[in-house]
Design a protein around this motif. Sequence first.
Motif, short mmCIF file in Angstrom:
data_model
loop_
_atom_site.label_atom_id
_atom_site.label_comp_id
_atom_site.label_asym_id
_atom_site.label_seq_id
_atom_site.Cartn_x
_atom_site.Cartn_y
_atom_site.Cartn_z
N VAL A 63 -0.68 -53.86 7.66
CA VAL A 63 -1.97 -53.24 7.35
C VAL A 63 -2.57 -52.61 8.60
N ALA A 64 -2.50 -53.28 9.73
CA ALA A 64 -3.08 -52.75 10.96
C ALA A 64 -2.37 -51.46 11.40
N GLU A 65 -1.05 -51.43 11.24
CA GLU A 65 -0.30 -50.23 11.61
C GLU A 65 -0.65 -49.06 10.70
N LYS A 66 -0.79 -49.33 9.41
CA LYS A 66 -1.17 -48.28 8.48
C LYS A 66 -2.54 -47.72 8.84
N SER A 67 -3.46 -48.59 9.17
CA SER A 67 -4.80 -48.16 9.54
C SER A 67 -4.79 -47.33 10.81
N ALA A 68 -3.96 -47.73 11.78
CA ALA A 68 -3.87 -46.99 13.05
C ALA A 68 -3.31 -45.59 12.83
N VAL A 69 -2.31 -45.47 11.96
CA VAL A 69 -1.72 -44.16 11.67
C VAL A 69 -2.74 -43.27 10.96
N GLU A 70 -3.42 -43.82 9.96
CA GLU A 70 -4.42 -43.04 9.23
C GLU A 70 -5.52 -42.54 10.16
N GLU A 71 -5.97 -43.38 11.07
CA GLU A 71 -7.02 -42.98 12.02
C GLU A 71 -6.50 -41.93 12.99
N ALA A 72 -5.26 -42.07 13.45
CA ALA A 72 -4.69 -41.09 14.39
C ALA A 72 -4.55 -39.72 13.74
N VAL A 73 -4.09 -39.68 12.49
CA VAL A 73 -3.94 -38.39 11.80
C VAL A 73 -5.31 -37.78 11.51
N ARG A 74 -6.28 -38.61 11.15
CA ARG A 74 -7.64 -38.09 10.89
C ARG A 74 -8.21 -37.45 12.16
N LEU A 75 -8.06 -38.13 13.30
CA LEU A 75 -8.58 -37.60 14.56
C LEU A 75 -7.80 -36.37 14.99
N ALA A 76 -6.49 -36.41 14.80
CA ALA A 76 -5.65 -35.26 15.16
C ALA A 76 -6.06 -34.03 14.36
N ASP A 77 -6.30 -34.19 13.08
CA ASP A 77 -6.73 -33.06 12.26
C ASP A 77 -8.06 -32.51 12.74
N HIS A 78 -8.96 -33.39 13.14
CA HIS A 78 -10.26 -32.95 13.65
C HIS A 78 -10.08 -32.12 14.92
N TRP A 79 -9.21 -32.54 15.81
CA TRP A 79 -8.96 -31.79 17.04
C TRP A 79 -8.31 -30.44 16.75
N LEU A 80 -7.40 -30.42 15.79
CA LEU A 80 -6.69 -29.18 15.47
C LEU A 80 -7.62 -28.14 14.84
#
Length: 472
Positions: A119-136
Amino acid sequence: MSETPFGFGLPPEEPENGDEGKKKGNEGGQGGPANPFGFPGMGLPGGAGGAGGFGGADNPFAAMFGAMNPNDLGAAFQQLGQMLSYEGGPVNWDMAKDIARRTVAQGTADGVKDTSVGVAEKSAVEEAVRLADHWLDGVTSLPSGATTAVAWSRAEWVEATLPVWKELVDPVAERVGAAMGGVLPEEMQAMAGPLLGMMRSMGGAMFGQQIGQAVGVLAGEVVGSTDIGLPLGPDGKAALLPLNIESFGKDLGVPSDEVRLYLALREAAHARLFAHVPWLRSHLFGAVEGYARGIKVDTSKLEDVVGQLDPSNPEQLQEALQGGMFQPEDTPEQKAALARLETALALVEGWVDAVVHEAAKPRLTSADAMRETMRRRRASGGPAEQTFATLIGLELRPRRLRDASRLWASLTDARGVDGRDGLWEHPDMLPTASDLDDPDGFVHREQLDFSEIDKMLGEAAEKREEDGDDKK
């Protein structure tokens, strides 16, 4: 060019019971190569491979005929019959999937076994992609292409990407299958239906084994669904593999959250490109298929084997295949197909490299180091280069990727983000291979405005519809 077809193969496995296992595995063998048809670990019931399935016999044919328990002879032939009764396409994809999953289960060379994603890994990936999309959002005019972010285990990556591997591999396998069926003289082919069927089944099994092994090994290396520059996963999903990201960043000296975020930027950038450039996927896959059509199979080696086949020496076929059967045709059409494929892949990867660096540079202290790490990974034979080289004899030239990245960066400086990304509106607007050699010339060249042409065509179509309605 690889020495083996597609360059894939498994080394013989050590038996679990040490020297005793080796002695049993050699009973009845005559000192030939360890695995005549290249089917790793395809043990037969009662033979050296143990209790059936994919047990690990060094030589399944020697095991069957030399060290076979008579009581298990019927079961052995039943298993062999199942393999030869395959009547699907040019690749036995059921076998490929099974071998890929078994390869993943064995773990990577460094001893790391596949694990379920927590669960923690899934949450970390979701947060990383969300932030990455914001930067892009600030460095490209293409909107987000990831409707969901997922964290995959290696086994899940295999399951999700096999449909796309089928699209990539079948064109090459079709050519080889046709070559295997055409090595007999025409007058014999009419009488050799069962033999030709067996050859096709064996060919499908051979490809299934090699592709399954390749995909299984690749699953231990990739960090997402776009490592090879093609969209291997389902539409709209940005996927990362936490276990492989951990291995990738282990010796980089970069905080793990920065490694994950940088790789999320690359995955999200690929997702934007493939989601909002509707022609790109078919363009790339068409280029792969076009190149595959020009691959020439050296049937003289197959003809020699068929004409001189010694039933007591079945490894002859594998030896012929190991001699290298795949050669690109030296024709203008094949050279054009190669240039088209190399350039298209370089433009995709170059664009991703450029926009990711623009997004990461102001925010990640490791941006330069991560960028160079990814470039070296590709240049030294990472998943992309190895996969394409082994699948269709094609090696991507890292120089093209760097050239493409510089060209996209120059376009950003000269035309801005909208002007750069606007080139993806139509394939004829993109740079060519010669443009990668002269990026300045392309950057400052007047470009055709395809949006105006599309507008005119649309207006003409509407007028035709109106005229048609008036006549009714």
